[in-house]
Motif scaffolding. Sequence first.
Motif, PDB file in Angstrom:
ATOM      1  N   SER A  91      44.398  30.714  41.187  1.00  0.00           N
ATOM      2  CA  SER A  91      44.291  29.248  41.167  1.00  0.00           C
ATOM      3  C   SER A  91      43.835  28.693  42.512  1.00  0.00           C
ATOM      4  O   SER A  91      43.690  27.479  42.667  1.00  0.00           O
ATOM      5  N   GLY A  92      43.649  29.574  43.494  1.00  0.00           N
ATOM      6  CA  GLY A  92      43.087  29.120  44.770  1.00  0.00           C
ATOM      7  C   GLY A  92      44.114  28.828  45.840  1.00  0.00           C
ATOM      8  O   GLY A  92      43.781  28.311  46.909  1.00  0.00           O
ATOM      9  N   GLU A  93      45.368  29.172  45.589  1.00  0.00           N
ATOM     10  CA  GLU A  93      46.402  28.857  46.579  1.00  0.00           C
ATOM     11  C   GLU A  93      46.358  29.778  47.794  1.00  0.00           C
ATOM     12  O   GLU A  93      46.914  29.449  48.833  1.00  0.00           O
ATOM     13  N   LEU A 132      38.341  29.108  39.342  1.00  0.00           N
ATOM     14  CA  LEU A 132      37.971  29.933  40.500  1.00  0.00           C
ATOM     15  C   LEU A 132      37.987  31.428  40.212  1.00  0.00           C
ATOM     16  O   LEU A 132      37.630  32.230  41.072  1.00  0.00           O
ATOM     17  N   ARG A 182      46.877  33.526  53.423  1.00  0.00           N
ATOM     18  CA  ARG A 182      46.234  32.213  53.620  1.00  0.00           C
ATOM     19  C   ARG A 182      46.140  31.890  55.110  1.00  0.00           C
ATOM     20  O   ARG A 182      45.085  31.497  55.617  1.00  0.00           O
ATOM     21  N   PHE A 197      41.209  29.778  34.704  1.00  0.00           N
ATOM     22  CA  PHE A 197      41.113  29.306  36.086  1.00  0.00           C
ATOM     23  C   PHE A 197      39.643  29.145  36.481  1.00  0.00           C
ATOM     24  O   PHE A 197      38.872  30.115  36.406  1.00  0.00           O
ATOM     25  N   ARG A 247      48.669  32.657  41.229  1.00  0.00           N
ATOM     26  CA  ARG A 247      48.494  31.772  42.389  1.00  0.00           C
ATOM     27  C   ARG A 247      47.227  32.129  43.165  1.00  0.00           C
ATOM     28  O   ARG A 247      46.549  31.243  43.683  1.00  0.00           O
ATOM     29  N   GLY A 278      41.975  29.145  49.198  1.00  0.00           N
ATOM     30  CA  GLY A 278      41.403  27.806  49.184  1.00  0.00           C
ATOM     31  C   GLY A 278      40.883  27.410  47.820  1.00  0.00           C
ATOM     32  O   GLY A 278      40.422  28.246  47.049  1.00  0.00           O
ATOM     33  N   LYS A 279      40.921  26.128  47.559  1.00  0.00           N
ATOM     34  CA  LYS A 279      40.566  25.583  46.244  1.00  0.00           C
ATOM     35  C   LYS A 279      39.058  25.555  45.999  1.00  0.00           C
ATOM     36  O   LYS A 279      38.602  25.077  44.966  1.00  0.00           O
ATOM     37  N   ASP A 280      38.301  26.062  47.005  1.00  0.00           N
ATOM     38  CA  ASP A 280      36.844  26.123  46.843  1.00  0.00           C
ATOM     39  C   ASP A 280      36.341  27.561  46.896  1.00  0.00           C
ATOM     40  O   ASP A 280      35.145  27.800  46.991  1.00  0.00           O
ATOM     41  N   GLN A 281      37.266  28.535  46.866  1.00  0.00           N
ATOM     42  CA  GLN A 281      36.873  29.926  47.048  1.00  0.00           C
ATOM     43  C   GLN A 281      37.061  30.735  45.766  1.00  0.00           C
ATOM     44  O   GLN A 281      38.181  31.115  45.425  1.00  0.00           O
TER      45      GLN A 281
END
Length: 327
Positions: free
Chosen positions: A26-28, A66, A253, A64, A23, A31-34
């Motif tokens: 996968s950026g959860e 990321l 998060r 993945f 997780r 963030g999905k941009d990190q």
Amino acid sequence: SKKPVRVAVTGAAGQIGYALLFRIASGEMLGKDQPVILQLLEIPDEKAQNALKGVIMELEDCAFPLLAGIEAHSDPMQAFKDTDYALLVGSRPRGPGMERAELLAINGAIFTTQGKALNAVASRNVKVLVVGNPANTNAYIAMKSAPDLPAKNFTAMLRLDHNRAASQLAAKTGKAVADIEKLTVWGNHSPTMYADYRFATIGGASVKGMINDETWNRETFLPTVGKRGAAIIAARGLSSAASAANAAIDHMRDWALGTNGKWVTMGIPSDGSYGIPKEVMFGYPVTCEGGEYKIVQGLEIDAFSQECINKTLKELTDEQDGVKHLL
Ligand code: NAX
């Protein structure tokens, strides 16, 4: 695109590690941009290192986008090098028949070593979350072993207790768990924690008003939340892992990306708020913004709540007194 950040995870081949790493990758969590670089720590033991290799093979096989790098380590001085986030999951929880002194001695050794390593090599802004039990006291030991890092960067996981409480309240009221606000859990991550829904609201309406049953609070709700970990062990034969990993993701998060004014619970070194002695690693209601948490102030503590807070505080100060000689 963003520069990758370094995320260290200890106990990476354990059950929480297995539910957590995929997780994060996968950026959860951030963030999905990190993009992230995982720096994984396990004990030198051959079986643990082999298991870690297997987990890394699976991480690779997820491809993945990321995941910018993966490292396997057996030395915290390498695992924590330049790390921006450290999730300390591996520890030695209390086993059957284990003496308190033994528990504190083993974890004292693990968390003084890891605290010193963070102090020496981690990013000066590292955000540390201790999951491994006894989580609050282990976080306290790590914090005290890292005098060159800001004490406020060391936290303990109360979020699983918070999420468990939210889920019980959603079931009781028949409302959506996502709509519950202003819930908190005070104190130690242990059955003495005090889950407090006196201020909680759902769609602006008081949860306490909806339930309106103090006997349910004291005789059902508090024991259910407090003993949930034991109930899961009894049912599953193993301690909570996916829910613990999920709570760790939530904690990090929210700390990193903010809560938009929403309350969450974090175990943090006390600044004296609510009469808790300074530095005690205590579960508080907080909001997060700009990478910092802030304690929710000004809440009224009634007699029953004070009694509950005193009890969980006493347990924590006893634990912390038990490790003072190591620090
Ligand atoms: P596992 O026994 O499955 O995994 C722990 C892993 O940590 C093992 O692979 C072990 O080799 C490794 N380890 C031990 N000492 C280490 C060290 N010094 N450095 C690096 N790695 C080390 O346990 P798991 O189910 O993953 O649970 C991990 C910890 O989380 C336990 O202490 C457990 O009590 C605690 N929990 C905390 C919770 C919380 O809310 N704060 C809830 C869930 C969980 O019970």
